[in-house]
Design an enzyme around this catalytic site. Structure first.
Site, mmCIF file in Angstrom:
data_model
loop_
_atom_site.group_PDB
_atom_site.id
_atom_site.type_symbol
_atom_site.label_atom_id
_atom_site.label_comp_id
_atom_site.label_asym_id
_atom_site.label_seq_id
_atom_site.Cartn_x
_atom_site.Cartn_y
_atom_site.Cartn_z
ATOM 1 N N TYR A 130 0.846 -1.198 0.000
ATOM 2 C CA TYR A 130 0.000 0.000 0.000
ATOM 3 C C TYR A 130 0.877 1.242 0.000
ATOM 4 O O TYR A 130 2.010 1.239 0.479
ATOM 5 C CB TYR A 130 -0.933 0.027 1.220
ATOM 6 C CG TYR A 130 -0.222 0.292 2.535
ATOM 7 C CD1 TYR A 130 -0.221 1.562 3.120
ATOM 8 C CD2 TYR A 130 0.462 -0.721 3.199
ATOM 9 C CE1 TYR A 130 0.430 1.813 4.320
ATOM 10 C CE2 TYR A 130 1.125 -0.489 4.392
ATOM 11 C CZ TYR A 130 1.105 0.777 4.950
ATOM 12 O OH TYR A 130 1.771 1.019 6.134
ATOM 13 N N PHE A 235 2.957 9.480 5.119
ATOM 14 C CA PHE A 235 3.487 8.885 3.889
ATOM 15 C C PHE A 235 4.101 7.548 4.261
ATOM 16 O O PHE A 235 5.048 7.490 5.056
ATOM 17 C CB PHE A 235 4.552 9.780 3.251
ATOM 18 C CG PHE A 235 5.233 9.155 2.053
ATOM 19 C CD1 PHE A 235 4.905 9.561 0.770
ATOM 20 C CD2 PHE A 235 6.184 8.151 2.206
ATOM 21 C CE1 PHE A 235 5.523 8.982 -0.344
ATOM 22 C CE2 PHE A 235 6.804 7.559 1.111
ATOM 23 C CZ PHE A 235 6.464 7.982 -0.168
ATOM 24 N N GLU A 236 3.553 6.488 3.708
ATOM 25 C CA GLU A 236 4.138 5.168 3.860
ATOM 26 C C GLU A 236 3.958 4.402 2.556
ATOM 27 O O GLU A 236 2.887 4.438 1.950
ATOM 28 C CB GLU A 236 3.436 4.357 4.960
ATOM 29 C CG GLU A 236 3.603 4.869 6.361
ATOM 30 C CD GLU A 236 2.863 4.008 7.379
ATOM 31 O OE1 GLU A 236 3.395 3.818 8.471
ATOM 32 O OE2 GLU A 236 1.746 3.539 7.060
ATOM 33 N N ILE A 237 4.980 3.720 2.129
ATOM 34 C CA ILE A 237 4.870 2.683 1.111
ATOM 35 C C ILE A 237 5.402 1.427 1.784
ATOM 36 O O ILE A 237 6.584 1.363 2.130
ATOM 37 C CB ILE A 237 5.666 3.024 -0.161
ATOM 38 C CG1 ILE A 237 5.144 4.316 -0.787
ATOM 39 C CG2 ILE A 237 5.591 1.873 -1.160
ATOM 40 C CD1 ILE A 237 5.936 4.792 -2.000
ATOM 41 N N HIS A 272 4.215 2.141 14.290
ATOM 42 C CA HIS A 272 4.750 1.533 13.079
ATOM 43 C C HIS A 272 6.276 1.577 13.069
ATOM 44 O O HIS A 272 6.936 0.615 12.658
ATOM 45 C CB HIS A 272 4.232 2.269 11.845
ATOM 46 C CG HIS A 272 2.856 1.875 11.442
ATOM 47 N ND1 HIS A 272 2.269 2.309 10.271
ATOM 48 C CD2 HIS A 272 1.934 1.085 12.043
ATOM 49 C CE1 HIS A 272 1.054 1.802 10.174
ATOM 50 N NE2 HIS A 272 0.822 1.068 11.246
#
Length: 338
Positions: A130, A235-237, A272
């Site tokens: 995601y 913002f995370e990938i 996280h």
């Protein structure tokens, strides 16, 4: 440029958004479509704790050429659990407001959902990767390569662009829940009264701690205390199978049992970050220097002039947060090199 459908990852662009945030959501989506997704055609999923309005769905679907889905968050994944002592939680919220803590009286359902539930939603359950997108952010450079495939092909699990310090008043006992050391009591004396006297997560489950992990990014004293560094999770990938795995699942269950999402204001960013730093190898965490991104008040602009020119960036590195005094990027670069 046309859509590249020859080879794509099992990935989704994901936004948690309110109906009232339509304008800001459209801005973010249209920028990312133009800067990246018109080349690749990845699907979008939008999640909300109330049903989306017809107006929201019509306008959003009109801005996206590819697949779009809209989902309602299950009540048990969003609202405060019944076992939380609301009197105690309310008192701590009031204290944070009095102490001028950012979002001190709010934000908790979202933080808990993003920490432990978003990757379980039926609309994203079958995806592996995601890209988290928020309303009213800016994408400042063209992304003409596929970051999902980059992550997959290089054995990465978590990618970030900005890494600030957390506000200590929001997480006074979080590190104690992780490591079990004595914790400074900044908010909740009742919760802190037993801090450091119980065996906590890393002692109970040492088998989950990855070799060559990034613990040193989180602490300046060998694990005694948390230095507040975290990856800014707006913002995370990242790999949702990592969050779904046994180590992080046990970790979230442990944190959930403490009630810190409501008795304090544990954010999904430090949760996280701690999970990624402990349960992944540090070489599995990636700094996306080449993706220009802004979530006010912070901005990341690619550092190399060649990259900025090639990616048609609309930013200057002089305004970048990277080496601001409140940034942990220097700390990350030092840890990553060792």
């Amino acid at each position: 440029m046309g859509t590249n459908t020859t080879h794509r990852a099992n990935a989704v662009l994901l936004m948690l958004v309110r109906n009232s945030e339509l304008e800001g959501a459209l801005s973010s989506v249209m920028q990312l479509e133009e800067r990246f997704n018109r080349r690749f055609g990845y699907p979008w999923v939008f999640l909300n704790d109330v049903p989306f309005t017809d107006d929201f769905m019509q306008k959003m679907s009109g801005a996206i050429a590819g697949p779009v889905s809209y989902g309602l968050i299950p009540r048990e994944h969003w609202f405060q659990p019944d076992w939380i002592d609301e009197e105690r939680a309310a008192a701590n919220r009031a204290q944070m407001v009095a102490d001028n803590v950012v979002y001190g009286g709010d934000y908790r359902n979202m933080c808990r959902f993003n920490s432990g539930f978003f990757y379980r939603h039926p609309l994203v359950r079958n995806y592996k990767w995601y890209w988290r997108v928020e309303p009213s952010v800016n994408f400042l450079c063209d992304t003409d390569h596929d970051p999902f495939l980059f992550m997959e092909e290089n054995d990465k699990v978590y990618g970030f662009t900005i890494t600030p310090y957390e506000w200590p008043l929001t997480v006074p006992t979080l590190w104690g829940a992780v490591k079990g050391e004595a914790t400074t009591c900044l908010v909740d004396a009742q919760c802190c009264s037993t801090a450091g006297r119980v065996t906590e997560f890393t002692t109970t489950y040492p088998q989950y701690i990855a070799p060559n992990n990034a613990m040193d990014f989180l602490t300046d004293d060998g694990g005694e205390t948390y230095n507040m560094c975290h990856f800014w999770s707006n913002f995370e990938i990242a790999n949702m199978d990592f969050w779904r795995g046994e180590a992080y699942s046990k970790f979230f269950e442990h944190l959930e049992s403490k009630g810190g999402f409501y008795y304090e204001r544990w954010g999904d960013a430090p949760v996280h970050s701690i999970g990624a730093a402990l349960f992944a190898r540090k070489d599995q965490i990636h700094f996306f220097d080449d993706i220009g991104y802004q979530h006010p008040p912070f901005m990341h602009c690619p550092r190399h002039q060649t990259v900025r020119k090639e990616r048609n960036c609309s930013c200057s590195p002089f305004g970048s947060f990277d080496y601001n005094g409140y940034s942990c990027l220097r700390k990350w670069e030092l840890v990553a090199r060792i």
